[in-house]
Design an enzyme around this catalytic site. Structure first.
Site, PDB file in Angstrom:
ATOM      1  CB  SER A  84      16.137  37.432  29.233  1.00 15.35           C
ATOM      2  OG  SER A  84      15.288  37.240  28.023  1.00 15.35           O
ATOM      3  NE  ARG A 119      12.490  34.901  28.233  1.00 17.71           N
ATOM      4  CZ  ARG A 119      13.177  34.315  28.948  1.00 17.71           C
ATOM      5  NH1 ARG A 119      13.213  34.232  30.232  1.00 17.71           N
ATOM      6  NH2 ARG A 119      14.176  33.579  28.248  1.00 17.71           N
ATOM      7  CG  PHE A 174       8.384  39.057  36.422  1.00 18.68           C
ATOM      8  CD1 PHE A 174       6.981  38.701  36.225  1.00 18.68           C
ATOM      9  CD2 PHE A 174       8.662  39.050  37.693  1.00 18.68           C
ATOM     10  CE1 PHE A 174       6.076  38.276  37.207  1.00 18.68           C
ATOM     11  CE2 PHE A 174       7.920  38.745  38.658  1.00 18.68           C
ATOM     12  CZ  PHE A 174       6.524  38.377  38.490  1.00 18.68           C
ATOM     13  CG  LEU A 175      13.694  40.737  37.209  1.00 18.88           C
ATOM     14  CD1 LEU A 175      15.262  40.708  36.786  1.00 18.88           C
ATOM     15  CD2 LEU A 175      13.504  40.394  38.311  1.00 18.88           C
ATOM     16  CG  LEU A 210      15.392  44.874  31.953  1.00 23.72           C
ATOM     17  CD1 LEU A 210      14.867  45.972  31.203  1.00 23.72           C
ATOM     18  CD2 LEU A 210      16.089  45.472  33.307  1.00 23.72           C
ATOM     19  CE1 TYR A 243      15.716  35.306  18.476  1.00 19.56           C
ATOM     20  CE2 TYR A 243      16.775  37.614  18.038  1.00 19.56           C
ATOM     21  CZ  TYR A 243      16.659  36.205  18.720  1.00 19.56           C
ATOM     22  OH  TYR A 243      17.413  35.987  19.899  1.00 19.56           O
TER      23      TYR A 243
END
Length: 327
Positions: free
Chosen positions: A202, A206, A208-209, A204, A55
């Site tokens: 992820s 990324r 979107f949810l 969620l 990262y």
């Protein structure tokens, strides 16, 4: 914040914090703001911090090191090795060799400024490298006191069993959410059988949810979601039907869509510890509060039924990002 037992001798906060977005992939980042989020997480009782050497690369571990020097609360740090990237490039290779595992671990120890890594994951598996060889190399690092526990990411149930036979695997980290449920077939049952913790990344989708996206495809520069199949064109428009189901249930419970998605995940097993990522305090607080939400079983069943009737459009990553999944 409640606590959960990932595996024997590894108890962590019921919710962790994914830190990838504090360095790249999700548009611009601000170290000052990220440090504020990390300190707020500690105040909320979140003690399980997830990072990786790739990262940045390397920036994220260095950021965590700055936080650890300032933080008086006990924290448990999970980091990873195995994905090799050049700075500024998304393309990657996978290296699981014993020599690289050792050098990567020692480099992470230096960057993090710690004597021992609490949980050290193999970030992606090289299909040309026997998992037994990798586990023997990591087992040696455990014996030397450089790492406390070994984790794997995105492996098949068969690989997980082979690895666990060499040395106990403490946790498996794989994407899992209301729109990524492949692990329910054999991964989660295998983890439960072997006493291995499961860490959904992820959780969620990324973001979107959470219901904060439309199908416009407008993302800030540097946000890799602009290239992800599920976030583009007709796929994004189709996937909004999933969000509508989650949002409807959230309204009935006077909470947010993100909290419903996380509460659902937490209900799937006591060995499950999601690591939603964020670089915003408001979202951090919202996510942390989900650990106190218990949806009634009839609502969980309703959610399962409704989601099962919807088809997720698009694969999780680009072809480059799909390298090493379910290995």
């Amino acid at each position: 914040m409640q606590r959960r037992q990932l595996t024997e001798n590894l108890e962590v906060s019921a919710m962790g914090l994914g830190c990838m977005g504090m360095s790249e992939f999700y548009g611009p980042h601000d170290d000052t703001e990220s440090l504020q989020v990390l300190h707020r997480a500690a105040e909320l009782g979140i003690s399980f911090i997830d990072t990786a050497d790739m990262y940045g690369p390397f920036h994220n571990e260095e950021l965590i090191a700055r936080f650890l020097k300032q933080c008086s609360s006990p924290m448990q740090i999970a980091t990873k090795f195995g994905i090799v990237r050049k700075p500024g490039e998304y393309a990657r290779t996978i290296n699981n060799s014993a020599e690289y595992a050792r050098s990567a671990c020692e480099a992470s120890l230096r960057r993090l400024g710690v004597d021992c890594i609490d949980l050290y994951y193999v970030h992606r598996i090289d299909v040309n490298q026997d998992i037994e060889v990798v586990m023997h190399a990591l087992s040696a690092l455990v014996s030397e006191g450089k790492i406390r526990h070994i984790g794997l990411c995105e492996v098949s149930a068969a690989t997980l069993r082979r690895a666990h036979a060499v040395h106990p695997v403490a946790a498996l980290q794989t994407e899992y959410s209301l729109w990524s449920r492949d692990v329910e077939a054999d991964i989660l049952p295998t983890c439960k059988e072997l006493g291995i913790g499961f860490v959904p990344y992820s959780p969620l989708g990324r973001g979107f949810l959470t219901g904060t996206f439309d199908a416009s495809g407008n993302f800030p520069e540097g946000d890799f979601r602009a290239a992800l199949p599920r976030f583009t064109g007709n796929n994004a428009r189709s996937n909004l039907s999933i969000v509508e189901v989650v949002h409807s249930l959230a309204e009935r419970n006077n909470c947010t869509a993100a909290q419903v998605a996380l509460a659902w995940l937490l209900s799937k097993g006591e060995n499950i510890v999601p690591i939603p990522g964020t670089k915003r305090i408001a979202y951090l607080e919202e996510n942390a509060a989900a650990s106190d939400i218990q949806l009634p079983q009839n609502q969980l069943d309703e959610l399962e039924t409704s989601i099962a009737q919807l088809e997720v459009a698009g694969q999780r990553y680009t072809d480059e990002g799909m390298k090493g999944l379910n290995a």
